[in-house]
Design an enzyme around this catalytic site. Structure first.
Site, PDB file in Angstrom:
ATOM      1  N   ILE A  26       0.900  -1.153   0.000  1.00  0.00           N
ATOM      2  CA  ILE A  26       0.000   0.000   0.000  1.00  0.00           C
ATOM      3  C   ILE A  26       0.939   1.204   0.000  1.00  0.00           C
ATOM      4  O   ILE A  26       1.488   1.572   1.031  1.00  0.00           O
ATOM      5  CB  ILE A  26      -0.932   0.020   1.218  1.00  0.00           C
ATOM      6  CG1 ILE A  26      -1.828  -1.219   1.228  1.00  0.00           C
ATOM      7  CG2 ILE A  26      -1.789   1.279   1.211  1.00  0.00           C
ATOM      8  CD1 ILE A  26      -2.764  -1.303   2.421  1.00  0.00           C
ATOM      9  N   PRO A  27       1.178   1.807  -1.168  1.00  0.00           N
ATOM     10  CA  PRO A  27       2.339   2.696  -1.356  1.00  0.00           C
ATOM     11  C   PRO A  27       2.160   4.112  -0.814  1.00  0.00           C
ATOM     12  O   PRO A  27       2.073   5.092  -1.562  1.00  0.00           O
ATOM     13  CB  PRO A  27       2.520   2.698  -2.874  1.00  0.00           C
ATOM     14  CG  PRO A  27       1.135   2.522  -3.412  1.00  0.00           C
ATOM     15  CD  PRO A  27       0.438   1.597  -2.433  1.00  0.00           C
ATOM     16  N   CYS A  28       2.153   4.229   0.519  1.00  0.00           N
ATOM     17  CA  CYS A  28       2.032   5.556   1.113  1.00  0.00           C
ATOM     18  C   CYS A  28       3.249   6.424   0.795  1.00  0.00           C
ATOM     19  O   CYS A  28       3.174   7.657   0.895  1.00  0.00           O
ATOM     20  CB  CYS A  28       1.835   5.449   2.619  1.00  0.00           C
ATOM     21  SG  CYS A  28       3.001   4.373   3.466  1.00  0.00           S
ATOM     22  N   HIS A  29       4.355   5.803   0.383  1.00  0.00           N
ATOM     23  CA  HIS A  29       5.540   6.582   0.012  1.00  0.00           C
ATOM     24  C   HIS A  29       5.319   7.405  -1.252  1.00  0.00           C
ATOM     25  O   HIS A  29       6.090   8.308  -1.540  1.00  0.00           O
ATOM     26  CB  HIS A  29       6.744   5.654  -0.177  1.00  0.00           C
ATOM     27  CG  HIS A  29       6.526   4.574  -1.196  1.00  0.00           C
ATOM     28  ND1 HIS A  29       5.898   3.382  -0.900  1.00  0.00           N
ATOM     29  CD2 HIS A  29       6.825   4.517  -2.525  1.00  0.00           C
ATOM     30  CE1 HIS A  29       5.840   2.633  -1.975  1.00  0.00           C
ATOM     31  NE2 HIS A  29       6.385   3.292  -2.976  1.00  0.00           N
TER      32      HIS A  29
END
Length: 281
Positions: free
Chosen positions: A245-248
């Protein structure tokens, strides 16, 4: 498993190199970096290129402070566009097919009561990673390169205080291998454990293609709460499944990186790593 262990080792080497690049800036030469790492230039180049997919010189460009701004200018994506082009739940992410389901609000409100969560430590491209999962899929990935393993473990444990936690890395290993790109066959299931608003935000994050970014305000629009930018930022920061889950990929409008729960150096490294591999492909 060997490739995953090597990637973890290489990240520790690269983490030191990233610090040197930050300190010296663009003037750092291959010879300077290699000498600081007690390696020959040829060996350092091979190790670095294997991990990053590009040469140290090229990677320096991705680590500059202006790289986030460049991403917003060149690779900004609105989540509406991403959704319209099919980059949602069935979209390709990290060369894997992800599928997910979410815990019901009632079950979440009970704090994981009756839920069995397995856990184990693995090496990843970004250092030691704690992976947690239920029978339905991965529910947590934490990076410990900038924290400690104890702090990362306590952090994820505190998300679901009434769950039962069982150390079982062998059961989680096939999912971990897929999560970190060692194996690519078959779907990788995720199990989202969060409040309804958080889950909406996390689903929006999964619509951001690899190598691209969006802003917190765009995520707020995508979940139907355009004025709730601060709440969106909080939900992004509470994402328990790092990388997948690419919060970056969520940035400030200014191009600033914003925060990252597992340390800004890890966020910078992930963004640069994804950009480098995208450009090299």
């Amino acid at each position: 498993m060997k490739d995953m262990q090597e990637d973890g080792y290489h990240f520790h080497v690269m983490r030191r190199a990233i610090d040197l690049i930050d300190e010296a800036g663009p003037s750092a030469t291959l010879e300077d970096l290699a000498a600081a790492m007690d390696m020959s230039p040829a060996h350092f180049q091979r190790v670095f290129s294997r991990w990053a997919g590009v040469s140290p010189k090229r990677y320096q460009q991705y680590l500059t402070l202006g790289h986030a701004k460049a991403l917003l200018e060149e690779r900004f994506t609105t989540l509406e566009t991403a959704h319209a082009t099919g980059l949602s739940g069935g979209g390709r992410l990290h060369d894997l097919f992800l599928r997910w389901e979410a815990m019901s609000p009632g079950d979440y409100a009970r704090g994981g009561d009756g839920l069995a969560i397995l856990w184990g430590w693995f090496e990843s491209p970004f250092g030691p990673a704690l992976v947690m999962g239920t029978e339905k899929g991965i529910c947590g990935i934490a990076f410990a390169a900038e924290t400690t393993e104890a702090a990362a473990f306590e952090d994820l444990l505190g998300r679901w205080p009434r769950a039962t936690f069982v150390e079982d890395p062998m059961t989680l290993r096939p999912w971990a291998l897929k999560a970190f790109g060692v194996e690519e066959d078959g779907p990788l299931p995720l199990y989202l454990i969060g409040a309804p608003f958080q889950i909406k935000v996390w689903e929006a994050l999964m619509r951001i293609p690899s190598g691209q970014v969006t802003t917190y305000s765009e995520i707020a629009k995508a979940v139907g709460h355009p004025k709730a930018v601060r709440a969106v930022g909080t939900a992004v920061g509470r994402n328990p499944i790092s990388l997948l889950i690419p919060c970056h990929r969520a940035l400030r409008k200014s191009g600033g990186l914003g925060g990252y729960h597992w340390g800004l150096p890890v966020k910078r490294a992930i963004l640069a790593w994804e950009s480098a591999r995208r450009d090299a492909s």
